[in-house]
Motif scaffolding. Sequence first.
Motif, PDB file in Angstrom:
ATOM      1  N   SER A  79       0.825  -1.209   0.000  1.00 17.93           N
ATOM      2  CA  SER A  79       0.000   0.000   0.000  1.00 17.93           C
ATOM      3  C   SER A  79       0.861   1.263   0.000  1.00 17.93           C
ATOM      4  CB  SER A  79      -0.990  -0.003   1.165  1.00 17.93           C
ATOM      5  OG  SER A  79      -0.295   0.054   2.368  1.00 17.93           O
ATOM      6  N   LEU A  80       2.031   1.207   0.656  1.00 19.87           N
ATOM      7  CA  LEU A  80       2.898   2.398   0.655  1.00 19.87           C
ATOM      8  C   LEU A  80       3.418   2.692  -0.750  1.00 19.87           C
ATOM      9  CD1 LEU A  80       5.008   1.701   3.885  1.00 19.87           C
ATOM     10  CD2 LEU A  80       3.483   3.656   3.547  1.00 19.87           C
ATOM     11  N   ALA A  81       3.744   1.617  -1.476  1.00 21.01           N
ATOM     12  CA  ALA A  81       4.363   1.799  -2.801  1.00 21.01           C
ATOM     13  C   ALA A  81       3.322   2.025  -3.903  1.00 21.01           C
ATOM     14  CB  ALA A  81       5.213   0.575  -3.136  1.00 21.01           C
ATOM     15  N   LYS A  82       2.079   1.782  -3.579  1.00 19.72           N
ATOM     16  CA  LYS A  82       1.025   1.894  -4.595  1.00 19.72           C
ATOM     17  C   LYS A  82       0.821   3.361  -5.005  1.00 19.72           C
ATOM     18  CE  LYS A  82      -3.689   0.501  -5.159  1.00 19.72           C
ATOM     19  NZ  LYS A  82      -4.908   0.228  -4.467  1.00 19.72           N
ATOM     20  N   PRO A  83       0.722   3.630  -6.297  1.00 18.45           N
ATOM     21  CA  PRO A  83       0.473   5.018  -6.720  1.00 18.45           C
ATOM     22  C   PRO A  83      -0.812   5.546  -6.088  1.00 18.45           C
ATOM     23  CG  PRO A  83       1.005   3.625  -8.591  1.00 18.45           C
ATOM     24  CD  PRO A  83       0.845   2.709  -7.425  1.00 18.45           C
ATOM     25  N   LYS A  84      -0.773   6.794  -5.621  1.00 20.11           N
ATOM     26  CA  LYS A  84      -1.948   7.386  -4.959  1.00 20.11           C
ATOM     27  C   LYS A  84      -2.666   8.304  -5.946  1.00 20.11           C
ATOM     28  CE  LYS A  84      -0.401   5.794  -0.886  1.00 20.11           C
ATOM     29  NZ  LYS A  84       0.641   4.922  -1.443  1.00 20.11           N
ATOM     30  N   SER A  85      -3.980   8.062  -6.115  1.00 21.31           N
ATOM     31  CA  SER A  85      -4.759   8.917  -7.021  1.00 21.31           C
ATOM     32  C   SER A  85      -4.898  10.307  -6.433  1.00 21.31           C
ATOM     33  CB  SER A  85      -6.150   8.330  -7.209  1.00 21.31           C
ATOM     34  OG  SER A  85      -6.019   7.137  -7.934  1.00 21.31           O
ATOM     35  N   ALA A  86      -4.837  11.302  -7.310  1.00 23.09           N
ATOM     36  CA  ALA A  86      -5.042  12.680  -6.867  1.00 23.09           C
ATOM     37  C   ALA A  86      -6.149  13.293  -7.719  1.00 23.09           C
ATOM     38  CB  ALA A  86      -3.748  13.468  -7.020  1.00 23.09           C
ATOM     39  N   ASN A  89      -7.792  18.718 -11.821  1.00 25.42           N
ATOM     40  CA  ASN A  89      -8.545  19.984 -11.919  1.00 25.42           C
ATOM     41  C   ASN A  89      -9.192  20.144 -13.290  1.00 25.42           C
ATOM     42  OD1 ASN A  89      -6.175  20.347 -13.260  1.00 25.42           O
ATOM     43  ND2 ASN A  89      -5.780  22.390 -12.472  1.00 25.42           N
ATOM     44  N   LEU A  90     -10.060  21.130 -13.384  1.00 25.19           N
ATOM     45  CA  LEU A  90     -10.861  21.330 -14.584  1.00 25.19           C
ATOM     46  C   LEU A  90      -9.983  21.545 -15.817  1.00 25.19           C
ATOM     47  CD1 LEU A  90     -13.767  21.557 -15.519  1.00 25.19           C
ATOM     48  CD2 LEU A  90     -13.682  24.007 -15.015  1.00 25.19           C
ATOM     49  N   ALA A  91      -8.916  22.341 -15.663  1.00 26.87           N
ATOM     50  CA  ALA A  91      -8.055  22.675 -16.808  1.00 26.87           C
ATOM     51  C   ALA A  91      -7.387  21.432 -17.391  1.00 26.87           C
ATOM     52  CB  ALA A  91      -7.001  23.677 -16.379  1.00 26.87           C
ATOM     53  N   ASN A  92      -7.274  20.375 -16.599  1.00 28.95           N
ATOM     54  CA  ASN A  92      -6.577  19.178 -17.075  1.00 28.95           C
ATOM     55  C   ASN A  92      -7.501  18.015 -17.412  1.00 28.95           C
ATOM     56  OD1 ASN A  92      -3.779  19.933 -17.153  1.00 28.95           O
ATOM     57  ND2 ASN A  92      -4.013  20.277 -14.952  1.00 28.95           N
ATOM     58  N   GLN A  93      -8.777  18.333 -17.546  1.00 29.40           N
ATOM     59  CA  GLN A  93      -9.695  17.296 -18.035  1.00 29.40           C
ATOM     60  C   GLN A  93      -9.473  17.140 -19.535  1.00 29.40           C
ATOM     61  OE1 GLN A  93     -11.254  15.537 -15.930  1.00 29.40           O
ATOM     62  NE2 GLN A  93     -11.051  16.827 -14.113  1.00 29.40           N
ATOM     63  N   LEU A  94      -9.593  16.090 -20.140  1.00 28.50           N
ATOM     64  CA  LEU A  94      -9.837  14.757 -19.584  1.00 28.50           C
ATOM     65  C   LEU A  94      -8.494  14.113 -19.250  1.00 28.50           C
ATOM     66  CD1 LEU A  94     -12.309  13.880 -22.373  1.00 28.50           C
ATOM     67  CD2 LEU A  94     -12.923  14.175 -19.970  1.00 28.50           C
ATOM     68  N   GLY A  95      -8.321  13.781 -18.019  1.00 33.75           N
ATOM     69  CA  GLY A  95      -7.053  13.186 -17.620  1.00 33.75           C
ATOM     70  C   GLY A  95      -7.180  12.596 -16.225  1.00 33.75           C
ATOM     71  N   SER A  96      -6.138  11.922 -15.804  1.00 32.78           N
ATOM     72  CA  SER A  96      -6.135  11.404 -14.439  1.00 32.78           C
ATOM     73  C   SER A  96      -4.795  11.763 -13.802  1.00 32.78           C
ATOM     74  CB  SER A  96      -6.339   9.895 -14.429  1.00 32.78           C
ATOM     75  OG  SER A  96      -5.248   9.275 -15.067  1.00 32.78           O
ATOM     76  N   SER A  97      -4.767  11.880 -12.470  1.00 33.38           N
ATOM     77  CA  SER A  97      -3.552  12.315 -11.775  1.00 33.38           C
ATOM     78  C   SER A  97      -3.179  11.292 -10.714  1.00 33.38           C
ATOM     79  CB  SER A  97      -3.792  13.660 -11.098  1.00 33.38           C
ATOM     80  OG  SER A  97      -4.212  14.596 -12.050  1.00 33.38           O
ATOM     81  N   LYS A  98      -1.875  11.030 -10.647  1.00 33.15           N
ATOM     82  CA  LYS A  98      -1.402  10.080  -9.628  1.00 33.15           C
ATOM     83  C   LYS A  98      -0.067  10.528  -9.083  1.00 33.15           C
ATOM     84  CE  LYS A  98      -3.730   5.838 -10.742  1.00 33.15           C
ATOM     85  NZ  LYS A  98      -3.720   4.634 -11.498  1.00 33.15           N
ATOM     86  N   VAL A  99       0.194  10.136  -7.813  1.00 36.15           N
ATOM     87  CA  VAL A  99       1.493  10.403  -7.206  1.00 36.15           C
ATOM     88  C   VAL A  99       2.181   9.053  -7.017  1.00 36.15           C
ATOM     89  CG1 VAL A  99       2.699  11.413  -5.254  1.00 36.15           C
ATOM     90  CG2 VAL A  99       0.531  12.410  -5.989  1.00 36.15           C
ATOM     91  N   TYR A 100       3.405   8.962  -7.547  1.00 30.05           N
ATOM     92  CA  TYR A 100       4.180   7.716  -7.461  1.00 30.05           C
ATOM     93  C   TYR A 100       5.310   7.885  -6.451  1.00 30.05           C
ATOM     94  CZ  TYR A 100       1.787   6.311 -11.718  1.00 30.05           C
ATOM     95  OH  TYR A 100       0.816   5.985 -12.632  1.00 30.05           O
ATOM     96  N   ALA A 101       5.431   6.946  -5.506  1.00 29.05           N
ATOM     97  CA  ALA A 101       6.546   6.984  -4.552  1.00 29.05           C
ATOM     98  C   ALA A 101       7.762   6.377  -5.239  1.00 29.05           C
ATOM     99  CB  ALA A 101       6.191   6.193  -3.302  1.00 29.05           C
ATOM    100  N   GLU A 102       8.654   7.237  -5.679  1.00 28.46           N
ATOM    101  CA  GLU A 102       9.817   6.770  -6.446  1.00 28.46           C
ATOM    102  C   GLU A 102      11.029   6.671  -5.518  1.00 28.46           C
ATOM    103  OE1 GLU A 102      11.153   8.541 -10.502  1.00 28.46           O
ATOM    104  OE2 GLU A 102      12.307   9.564  -8.959  1.00 28.46           O
TER     105      GLU A 102
END
Length: 453
Positions: A79-86, A89-102
Motif C-alpha cells: 500500500s505504501l508503494a502503490k500510486p496514490k490517485s489525486a 482539476n478542470l483545466a486538465n480534463q480529460l485526464g487522471s492524476s497520480k502520485v508515485y513513490a519513487e
Amino acid sequence: MNFKDILTEQRELFDSQKSKNLKFRKMYLEKLKEVILKNEDLLYEAIYKDFGKSRFDTYSTEISFVLKDIDYYLTNLNSLAKPKSAHTNLANQLGSSKVYAEPLGCTLVIGAWNYPYQLSLSPMVAALAAGNTCILKPSEIAAHSMHAMAQIINENFPKEYLYVVEGGVEEITEILKLKFDKIFFTGSPKVGQIVYEAAARHLTPVTLELGGKSPAIVTSSTNFEVAAKRIVWGKFLNAGQTCVAPDYILVDEKVKDSFLDSLKSYIQKFNYQPESEHYTRIINEKNFDRLVKLIDKEKVFFGGNSDSAQKFIEPTIMHNVTWDDAVMKEEIFGPILPVLTFKNFNEALLQIAAHEKPLSAYLFTDNSEEKEHFISKISFGGGCINDVVMHLSNDYLPFGGVGNSGIGNYHGKFGFEAFSHQKAILNRATWGEPDLKYPPYTDKKLTWIKKLL
Ligand code: NAD
C-alpha cells in the motif's frame, strides 16, 4: 576500502531496477529479520561491551524497534508503494492524476552511538523498504556495536545493495565527497551542519535527526507521583544518553519541594547502583569527564557521585539552577537533571522559547488551557503530555526535530516517505481538448481562461 567503487556498484544495481522490485525488497527485509534474530546474542554482547547496556534495554529500545520496523514495511509495503490517485482539476480534463513513490536511489545513513542499533538500522530499513540501495556508517564511538552490524550485514548482503562501513571521521569525510541521492544523518547539530554542507555540494536531500535541550514542564495541577515516576524512567534510561530524554525540568515554584522529593523517591526505588544491570554506563572517558564537570556540588539535591573506573555517574538532581549554570549551556546527554522553576505557566513557555527549538518537550498538567498553550505557543520536534520519550515509540507519529533539532522526520510511513520522491504524473487523453490554450490568443479565449483557471 574504496568507497567510490562500492557506490558505483550500488548505482549499477539501482539503475538495473532490481532494488525497486517489491519482491526483492521484501526478500531482503525478511533476510535482515532472520539475520538479526540469528545474531541476537552477538548484538547483546557487543553493546554490553560498549556501555554496559542490559539485554532488557537492548531488546526493548533497540532490537524490537528494528524488528517492528521490518514487520511494518513487510505488512504495508504494497500500500505504501502503490500510486496514490489525486484530484484532476478542470483545466486538465480529460485526464487522471497520480502520485508515485519513487525510490531516490543510492542512500547514505549515518548513525549515532547512543542507540547504535536502532539509530543505524531503522533508517536503513526505511531506505531499503522504499526501494533504494544503502551505505550505512554507524558511529565508531560504540565500536563493538558498529563492528557487530558490519559483520552480520556484510556477511549476508551483497555489497552492491547494502554495505556497512566501519570507520570514523576520516572515512565519513571521504564518503561525504561522493554524490548520494539521499543522506540520513543522526547526531549532533554541529556535525549535522557539516553533513548538510557536504550534501549541498551535490544538492542531495537530507534528513537531519539532531539533538538539543528538551524541557519537561511540571505544573501544580499534575499528579506528582506519575510525573516523577515517568520522568525518572525517561531521564535515567540509557543513563540519560537519549536524544529525547528530558534535559531539564521547569517546575512551578510553589510545588518544587514536594516534586523534588517525589523524584528522589523514584530514583531510590529504581535502584540505580554501579552493580545494577539495568543502569547503563557512560559511553567513554571523554563524555564521563564532560558530565562530571557539569555537576556543581553546591547545587546537588540528590546524587552527584561518580566512579571513573566504571564510567558510572549516579542519577543526579541539581536544584536552584539558572540559565547561567554550565549545565544549562549545552545538551547534557547524561544522568544529570537540573531543576529550574517558574512563577506562572506563560513564563515557563517564554523560557523555552528564548532558546533553540528542542527535539522534544514534555508537559505534566491536568489543565486543558495549559495543554493548548504548550502545543500552540512553543516550537519543538514532538513530545508528550503527561509522559516523556514514549511519543517516539508510536510509529503512526512522525519523529524528527525542527530548527536546530533537525530537518525532516521518519518512522512508519514517514520513514518510507523520507526515502522516496513524490513523483507527480498527469495522464491525459489524446482527445477531447478545447483549443483554448493555443495561440493565436483572443479576448474570447481570455474570458474563458479566466473562468477556467
Ligand atoms: P555526533 O554528531 O558526534 O556523531 C554522529 C555521527 O556523525 C557518527 O557516525 C560520527 O562518526 C559522524 N561524524 C562525527 N564527526 C563527523 C564529521 N566531522 N563529519 C562527518 N561525520 C562525522 O553525535 P553522537 O555523539 O553520536 O550523538 C549525540 C548527539 O546526537 C546528541 O546531540 C543527540 O541529541 C543527537 N541524537 C539525536 C537523535 C535523534 O533521533 N534526533 C538520536 C540520537 C542522538
